[in-house]
Design an enzyme around this catalytic site. Structure first.
Site, PDB file in Angstrom:
ATOM      1  N   CYS A   1      -0.620  -2.256   4.124  1.00  0.00           N
ATOM      2  CA  CYS A   1      -0.679  -3.800   5.417  1.00  0.00           C
ATOM      3  C   CYS A   1       0.361  -4.468   4.968  1.00  0.00           C
ATOM      4  O   CYS A   1       0.325  -4.406   6.526  1.00  0.00           O
ATOM      5  CB  CYS A   1      -1.350  -4.168   3.931  1.00  0.00           C
ATOM      6  SG  CYS A   1      -2.797  -4.204   3.290  1.00  0.00           S
TER       7      CYS A   1
ATOM      8  N   HIS B   1       0.800 -11.930   7.341  1.00  0.00           N
ATOM      9  CA  HIS B   1      -0.330 -10.596   6.853  1.00  0.00           C
ATOM     10  C   HIS B   1      -1.411 -11.057   6.627  1.00  0.00           C
ATOM     11  O   HIS B   1      -1.338 -12.507   6.316  1.00  0.00           O
ATOM     12  CB  HIS B   1       0.204  -9.448   5.648  1.00  0.00           C
ATOM     13  CG  HIS B   1      -1.076  -9.240   5.336  1.00  0.00           C
ATOM     14  ND1 HIS B   1      -1.564  -8.588   5.901  1.00  0.00           N
ATOM     15  CD2 HIS B   1      -1.085  -8.612   4.362  1.00  0.00           C
ATOM     16  CE1 HIS B   1      -2.390  -7.148   5.493  1.00  0.00           C
ATOM     17  NE2 HIS B   1      -1.921  -7.567   4.326  1.00  0.00           N
TER      18      HIS B   1
ATOM     19  N   ASN C   1      -8.215  -8.595   5.490  1.00  0.00           N
ATOM     20  CA  ASN C   1      -7.813  -8.154   5.675  1.00  0.00           C
ATOM     21  C   ASN C   1      -7.949  -6.692   6.265  1.00  0.00           C
ATOM     22  O   ASN C   1      -8.682  -5.408   5.678  1.00  0.00           O
ATOM     23  CB  ASN C   1      -7.269  -7.944   4.235  1.00  0.00           C
ATOM     24  CG  ASN C   1      -5.787  -6.712   3.682  1.00  0.00           C
ATOM     25  OD1 ASN C   1      -5.236  -6.102   4.870  1.00  0.00           O
ATOM     26  ND2 ASN C   1      -5.627  -6.795   3.048  1.00  0.00           N
TER      27      ASN C   1
HETATM   28  O1  UT7 Z   1      -2.877  -6.439   1.236  1.00  0.00           O
HETATM   29  C1  UT7 Z   1      -1.949  -6.196   0.111  1.00  0.00           C
HETATM   30  C2  UT7 Z   1      -2.063  -6.647  -0.189  1.00  0.00           C
HETATM   31  N1  UT7 Z   1      -3.100  -7.544  -0.830  1.00  0.00           N
HETATM   32  C3  UT7 Z   1      -3.583  -8.820  -1.981  1.00  0.00           C
HETATM   33  O2  UT7 Z   1      -2.446  -9.505  -1.050  1.00  0.00           O
HETATM   34  C4  UT7 Z   1      -4.682  -9.224  -2.458  1.00  0.00           C
HETATM   35  C5  UT7 Z   1      -4.005 -10.438  -3.588  1.00  0.00           C
HETATM   36  N2  UT7 Z   1      -4.740 -10.554  -4.601  1.00  0.00           N
HETATM   37  C6  UT7 Z   1      -5.833 -11.246  -4.369  1.00  0.00           C
HETATM   38  O3  UT7 Z   1      -6.037 -11.806  -3.338  1.00  0.00           O
HETATM   39  C7  UT7 Z   1      -6.806 -11.707  -5.656  1.00  0.00           C
HETATM   40  O4  UT7 Z   1      -5.915 -11.148  -7.242  1.00  0.00           O
HETATM   41  C8  UT7 Z   1      -8.285 -11.588  -4.944  1.00  0.00           C
HETATM   42  C9  UT7 Z   1      -8.875 -11.634  -3.944  1.00  0.00           C
HETATM   43  C10 UT7 Z   1      -8.034  -9.608  -5.107  1.00  0.00           C
HETATM   44  C11 UT7 Z   1      -9.205 -11.220  -6.672  1.00  0.00           C
HETATM   45  O5  UT7 Z   1      -8.792 -13.308  -6.987  1.00  0.00           O
HETATM   46  P1  UT7 Z   1      -8.301 -13.333  -7.970  1.00  0.00           P
HETATM   47  O6  UT7 Z   1      -8.027 -14.847  -8.138  1.00  0.00           O
HETATM   48  O7  UT7 Z   1      -6.998 -12.506  -8.428  1.00  0.00           O
HETATM   49  O8  UT7 Z   1      -9.551 -13.308  -8.643  1.00  0.00           O
HETATM   50  P2  UT7 Z   1      -9.349 -11.903 -10.505  1.00  0.00           P
HETATM   51  O9  UT7 Z   1      -9.395 -10.692  -9.922  1.00  0.00           O
HETATM   52  O10 UT7 Z   1      -8.678 -12.867 -11.816  1.00  0.00           O
HETATM   53  O11 UT7 Z   1     -11.223 -11.984 -10.348  1.00  0.00           O
HETATM   54  C12 UT7 Z   1     -11.834 -13.075 -11.348  1.00  0.00           C
HETATM   55  C13 UT7 Z   1     -13.207 -12.971 -11.948  1.00  0.00           C
HETATM   56  C14 UT7 Z   1     -13.384 -11.706 -12.422  1.00  0.00           C
HETATM   57  O12 UT7 Z   1     -13.981 -12.396 -13.209  1.00  0.00           O
HETATM   58  P3  UT7 Z   1     -13.956 -12.324 -15.440  1.00  0.00           P
HETATM   59  O13 UT7 Z   1     -12.970 -11.345 -15.650  1.00  0.00           O
HETATM   60  O14 UT7 Z   1     -13.231 -13.731 -14.668  1.00  0.00           O
HETATM   61  O15 UT7 Z   1     -15.337 -12.438 -15.609  1.00  0.00           O
HETATM   62  C15 UT7 Z   1     -13.585 -11.139 -11.799  1.00  0.00           C
HETATM   63  O16 UT7 Z   1     -14.987  -9.411 -12.195  1.00  0.00           O
HETATM   64  O17 UT7 Z   1     -14.341 -12.918 -10.510  1.00  0.00           O
HETATM   65  C16 UT7 Z   1     -14.910 -11.491 -10.430  1.00  0.00           C
HETATM   66  N3  UT7 Z   1     -15.016 -10.589  -9.159  1.00  0.00           N
HETATM   67  C17 UT7 Z   1     -16.135 -11.649  -8.162  1.00  0.00           C
HETATM   68  N4  UT7 Z   1     -16.791 -12.349  -8.825  1.00  0.00           N
HETATM   69  C18 UT7 Z   1     -17.860 -12.142  -7.340  1.00  0.00           C
HETATM   70  C19 UT7 Z   1     -13.740  -9.935  -8.510  1.00  0.00           C
HETATM   71  N5  UT7 Z   1     -14.526  -9.521  -7.347  1.00  0.00           N
HETATM   72  C20 UT7 Z   1     -15.335 -10.507  -7.698  1.00  0.00           C
HETATM   73  C21 UT7 Z   1     -16.129 -10.414  -5.971  1.00  0.00           C
HETATM   74  N6  UT7 Z   1     -17.181 -11.692  -6.280  1.00  0.00           N
HETATM   75  N7  UT7 Z   1     -16.442  -9.816  -4.545  1.00  0.00           N
END
Ligand code: UT7
Length: 324
Positions: A113, A247, A277
């Site tokens: 990225c 980005h 992304n």
């Molecule tokens: O380009 C390279 C750089 N990449 C990035 O900058 C990405 C950086 N990270 C992010 O953008 C975020 O961390 C994400 C969007 C990937 C995830 O958001 P988050 O607020 O950090 O969520 P999380 O990973 O902490 O997940 C929260 C909950 C989890 O459930 P539990 O464990 O709380 O029960 C996940 O299993 O959300 C769940 N979850 C989803 N639920 C519905 C994860 N993906 C999904 C989904 N739909 N698609």
């Protein structure tokens, strides 16, 4: 030293729009979750037969039109991509052939990225020392071909597209063009964001794996410090920025950078809702959207920043266009 002007931008997006609603028909996810956590509403998806080089060529042609440079004058093509057409040759040489850019040398840059800021910085180095005068820098990805469509934690986040810029070297001093760059990587963080396949490991392509929360934490911290560095290198402050062109991975990361730089809404280009992304393509796609909509004008100071797998990250300051 020469000045390296950014004289044209172009973009291309595949036709197919894949909405959050459509994803929620086969995944345990929802439009609400994706919108709230990422700001993404839809993304573009290339057809199986649509190649990264095809997207790149379309974006490059738009950038050439915008800059009014002819293909015969392009003497370098640098393509940032993580989703090459083939293991080799480089996708840049395929783009060279498709464009008929017979007077250029061409190569790929792989920084995921952060690929576009890496490519821009490499181009700046080559051009400053006179190895080329008219360079096409392209970010192009068919990232959806790297996704596991059963993994809701990654597959909702990415999209396909390409963006390109034309850079031209000039001998006069006018304060335009690329002003400062900073690049970083730290291979100790490989396991936070990677693809679990490759030529010398599994012999397969593999799928994207990400520890999202950890990447998020690094993104906010590392992008902020990279931006501080380029501003200091250029002896400028965030008040001098006309447009932050970040980005586009997550609206919450973009908003955190906006807040850190104390920028109002009308100084930040945000395309993540419609593009998701697109990895190395995201900054040039956002640039093209800013120029096309009339927001970004010649003379504007642009601040670019990105972070990706590696981890790799960096930032650039560019005064857009040419004087007069
Ligand atoms: O380009 C390279 C750089 N990449 C990035 O900058 C990405 C950086 N990270 C992010 O953008 C975020 O961390 C994400 C969007 C990937 C995830 O958001 P988050 O607020 O950090 O969520 P999380 O990973 O902490 O997940 C929260 C909950 C989890 O459930 P539990 O464990 O709380 O029960 C996940 O299993 O959300 C769940 N979850 C989803 N639920 C519905 C994860 N993906 C999904 C989904 N739909 N698609």
């Amino acid at each position: 030293m020469k000045q390296i002007l950014m004289t044209g931008v172009g973009a291309y997006l595949p036709e197919k729009i894949l909405t959050n609603e459509e994803l929620s028909t086969f995944l345990e996810t929802s439009d609400d979750w994706i919108k709230q956590r990422t700001g993404i509403i839809s993304r573009r998806k290339a057809h199986q037969e649509e190649l990264t080089s095809d997207l790149a060529v379309n974006a490059a042609n738009e950038a050439l039109k915008c800059s009014k440079v002819s293909i015969a004058d392009i003497d370098c093509i640098i393509l940032a991509t993580t989703t090459p057409d083939y293991t080799f040759p480089s996708t840049a040489t395929i783009v060279q052939q498709k464009l008929g850019a017979n007077n250029a040398f061409a190569f790929d840059v792989q920084a995921v990225c952060a690929g576009f800021v890496y490519a821009l910085s490499v181009a700046n180095g080559l051009m400053s020392t006179g190895q080329c005068r008219n360079t096409l820098v392209i970010g192009a990805e068919t990232f959806t071909k790297l996704l596991d469509w059963n993994d809701r934690s990654t597959c909702v986040l990415f999209g396909d597209g390409a963006g390109a810029v034309v850079l031209q070297a000039e001998d006069s001093e006018n304060g335009y063009g690329i002003i400062a760059n900073t690049l970083h990587s730290d291979g100790r963080y490989k396991d936070l964001l990677y693809v679990d396949g490759g030529v010398s490991t599994t012999g397969t392509i593999g799928y994207v794996k990400m520890r999202g929360r950890d990447v998020f934490r690094h993104a906010v911290e590392k992008l902020a410090s990279a931006m501080d560095e380029v501003l200091e290198l250029a002896n400028l402050t965030s008040d001098d920025i006309d447009w932050l062109v970040p980005h586009q991975a997550n609206i919450r990361i973009i908003n955190a950078m906006q807040k850190k730089l104390n920028l109002p809404d009308n100084k930040v280009i945000k395309t993540v809702s419609a593009h998701a992304n697109t990895s190395a393509a995201s900054i040039p796609l956002a640039l093209a959207s800013g120029v096309e909509s009339g927001k970004i004008k010649p003379g504007h100071l642009l601040a670019l920043e990105a972070i990706g797998g590696g981890l790799t990250w960096g930032a650039s300051l560019v005064r857009y266009g040419r004087p007069g």
